[in-house]
Motif scaffolding. Sequence first.
Motif, PDB file in Angstrom:
ATOM      1  N   PRO A 136      70.403  51.002  42.579  1.00  0.00           N
ATOM      2  CA  PRO A 136      69.988  51.212  44.032  1.00  0.00           C
ATOM      3  C   PRO A 136      68.690  51.872  44.146  1.00  0.00           C
ATOM      4  O   PRO A 136      67.897  51.627  45.069  1.00  0.00           O
ATOM      5  CB  PRO A 136      70.939  52.107  44.851  1.00  0.00           C
ATOM      6  N   ASN A 137      68.171  52.729  43.303  1.00  0.00           N
ATOM      7  CA  ASN A 137      67.048  53.664  43.314  1.00  0.00           C
ATOM      8  C   ASN A 137      65.802  53.185  42.778  1.00  0.00           C
ATOM      9  O   ASN A 137      64.692  53.853  42.765  1.00  0.00           O
ATOM     10  CB  ASN A 137      67.234  55.096  43.107  1.00  0.00           C
ATOM     11  N   GLY A 138      65.832  51.967  42.018  1.00  0.00           N
ATOM     12  CA  GLY A 138      64.814  51.460  41.528  1.00  0.00           C
ATOM     13  C   GLY A 138      65.048  50.375  40.298  1.00  0.00           C
ATOM     14  O   GLY A 138      66.368  50.128  40.092  1.00  0.00           O
ATOM     15  N   THR A 139      64.117  49.946  39.824  1.00  0.00           N
ATOM     16  CA  THR A 139      64.229  48.978  38.586  1.00  0.00           C
ATOM     17  C   THR A 139      63.729  49.450  37.274  1.00  0.00           C
ATOM     18  O   THR A 139      62.686  50.039  37.476  1.00  0.00           O
ATOM     19  CB  THR A 139      63.655  47.619  39.015  1.00  0.00           C
ATOM     20  N   LEU A 140      64.498  49.394  36.361  1.00  0.00           N
ATOM     21  CA  LEU A 140      63.870  49.802  34.841  1.00  0.00           C
ATOM     22  C   LEU A 140      63.739  48.739  33.962  1.00  0.00           C
ATOM     23  O   LEU A 140      64.829  48.080  33.764  1.00  0.00           O
ATOM     24  CB  LEU A 140      64.993  50.904  34.388  1.00  0.00           C
ATOM     25  N   LEU A 194      67.282  58.157  31.456  1.00  0.00           N
ATOM     26  CA  LEU A 194      66.400  57.683  32.345  1.00  0.00           C
ATOM     27  C   LEU A 194      66.945  57.080  33.377  1.00  0.00           C
ATOM     28  O   LEU A 194      66.256  57.417  34.571  1.00  0.00           O
ATOM     29  CB  LEU A 194      65.575  56.662  31.572  1.00  0.00           C
ATOM     30  N   VAL A 195      68.095  56.332  33.297  1.00  0.00           N
ATOM     31  CA  VAL A 195      68.678  55.632  34.488  1.00  0.00           C
ATOM     32  C   VAL A 195      69.345  56.671  35.273  1.00  0.00           C
ATOM     33  O   VAL A 195      68.999  56.578  36.631  1.00  0.00           O
ATOM     34  CB  VAL A 195      69.864  54.606  34.028  1.00  0.00           C
ATOM     35  N   LEU A 196      69.679  57.682  34.828  1.00  0.00           N
ATOM     36  CA  LEU A 196      70.519  58.958  35.615  1.00  0.00           C
ATOM     37  C   LEU A 196      69.470  59.589  36.455  1.00  0.00           C
ATOM     38  O   LEU A 196      69.285  59.690  37.643  1.00  0.00           O
ATOM     39  CB  LEU A 196      71.210  59.776  34.697  1.00  0.00           C
ATOM     40  N   LEU A 197      68.030  59.757  35.613  1.00  0.00           N
ATOM     41  CA  LEU A 197      67.211  60.351  36.254  1.00  0.00           C
ATOM     42  C   LEU A 197      66.584  59.733  37.512  1.00  0.00           C
ATOM     43  O   LEU A 197      66.029  60.275  38.597  1.00  0.00           O
ATOM     44  CB  LEU A 197      66.008  60.883  35.165  1.00  0.00           C
ATOM     45  N   VAL A 198      66.324  58.632  37.336  1.00  0.00           N
ATOM     46  CA  VAL A 198      65.898  57.436  38.559  1.00  0.00           C
ATOM     47  C   VAL A 198      66.990  57.534  39.524  1.00  0.00           C
ATOM     48  O   VAL A 198      66.444  57.601  40.807  1.00  0.00           O
ATOM     49  CB  VAL A 198      65.721  56.122  37.945  1.00  0.00           C
ATOM     50  N   HIS A 199      68.240  57.528  39.204  1.00  0.00           N
ATOM     51  CA  HIS A 199      68.992  57.730  40.122  1.00  0.00           C
ATOM     52  C   HIS A 199      69.123  59.180  41.134  1.00  0.00           C
ATOM     53  O   HIS A 199      69.206  58.935  42.259  1.00  0.00           O
ATOM     54  CB  HIS A 199      70.332  57.363  39.774  1.00  0.00           C
ATOM     55  N   ILE A 203      62.222  56.630  41.307  1.00  0.00           N
ATOM     56  CA  ILE A 203      61.644  55.758  40.245  1.00  0.00           C
ATOM     57  C   ILE A 203      60.386  56.365  39.771  1.00  0.00           C
ATOM     58  O   ILE A 203      59.973  56.318  38.826  1.00  0.00           O
ATOM     59  CB  ILE A 203      61.258  54.303  40.792  1.00  0.00           C
ATOM     60  N   ASP A 204      60.000  57.233  40.696  1.00  0.00           N
ATOM     61  CA  ASP A 204      58.580  58.212  40.500  1.00  0.00           C
ATOM     62  C   ASP A 204      58.620  58.863  39.046  1.00  0.00           C
ATOM     63  O   ASP A 204      57.749  59.208  38.543  1.00  0.00           O
ATOM     64  CB  ASP A 204      58.092  59.056  41.591  1.00  0.00           C
ATOM     65  N   ILE A 205      59.840  58.981  38.825  1.00  0.00           N
ATOM     66  CA  ILE A 205      60.122  60.087  37.917  1.00  0.00           C
ATOM     67  C   ILE A 205      59.639  59.736  36.581  1.00  0.00           C
ATOM     68  O   ILE A 205      59.355  60.326  35.628  1.00  0.00           O
ATOM     69  CB  ILE A 205      61.851  60.650  37.805  1.00  0.00           C
ATOM     70  N   LEU A 206      59.731  58.128  36.498  1.00  0.00           N
ATOM     71  CA  LEU A 206      59.222  57.388  35.173  1.00  0.00           C
ATOM     72  C   LEU A 206      57.622  57.682  34.817  1.00  0.00           C
ATOM     73  O   LEU A 206      56.915  57.510  33.733  1.00  0.00           O
ATOM     74  CB  LEU A 206      59.482  56.112  35.219  1.00  0.00           C
ATOM     75  N   GLY A 207      56.992  58.097  36.010  1.00  0.00           N
ATOM     76  CA  GLY A 207      55.531  58.485  35.806  1.00  0.00           C
ATOM     77  C   GLY A 207      55.152  59.803  35.480  1.00  0.00           C
ATOM     78  O   GLY A 207      54.032  60.169  35.578  1.00  0.00           O
ATOM     79  N   THR A 208      56.225  60.643  35.332  1.00  0.00           N
ATOM     80  CA  THR A 208      55.925  61.858  34.861  1.00  0.00           C
ATOM     81  C   THR A 208      56.269  61.991  33.432  1.00  0.00           C
ATOM     82  O   THR A 208      56.505  61.157  32.732  1.00  0.00           O
ATOM     83  CB  THR A 208      56.880  62.843  35.568  1.00  0.00           C
TER      84      THR A 208
END
Length: 240
Positions: A136-140, A194-199, A203-208
Amino acid sequence: WQHAHGLLILPIVGYLVWKKLREVRHLPQSSSVWGFVILIPALALHILDTGMNTQLLSAAAFMLAIPGLSLLFLGFQRTKEILFPLIFLVFTLPIPLAFTEQLHLVLRKVATVSTAFIIPHFGIPLFTEGTVLYIPNGTLYVYDACSGFSTLYAAIAIACLTAYICPDWRRRILVLLAAAPIAIAANIVRVVLLVLLVHWKGIDILGTSWHIISGLFTFVLALPVIFWLGHVPKKAVQQR
């Protein structure tokens, strides 16, 4: 970055060679003409790459030339004693993508399927399409960099080193057989995190920096386990 562990191979090899040569100082130091049998093809390969400019062929030629130089300057007996460290230099070379593309795809699928199995247990709905994870919070997207191949390559290298050092042949076999599953499992843990962090964070967490740290986490998780599997207590060694 995809082959960062290669930088650590050379000092390890240097130490192993130095240590082994100290142990065999009693052996005669002579020169073996067989060194030219290895050195000449290595130089020819390097000359070939000056025109092709692949750089990888030149690197391979350099790795091939070292045993030849060892035969010339140290002789056959001493070269035989340090043969494993010289062969271990192969792990300094990155494997071309053309040879690993299919393996990358398999590893990506394994990470995707495993994550799709684990994540719903956290109460998070997840849908997959190929090697893409939808929550729900993004696409990985599980790209090649997230396949875990770097961890797998490093784990195999460390497993070979650990098996060489380990005095117990049973643990040697265990370490060599366990290296790949441990590396794959470590990468699955990374993708799940990573999926848990995005949840939790979006999704912006992937850019950190968390994305980069998660990649290092696979090494931190896998390599100590391999060392642990290959560790034999001193008491067990003395009892033999």
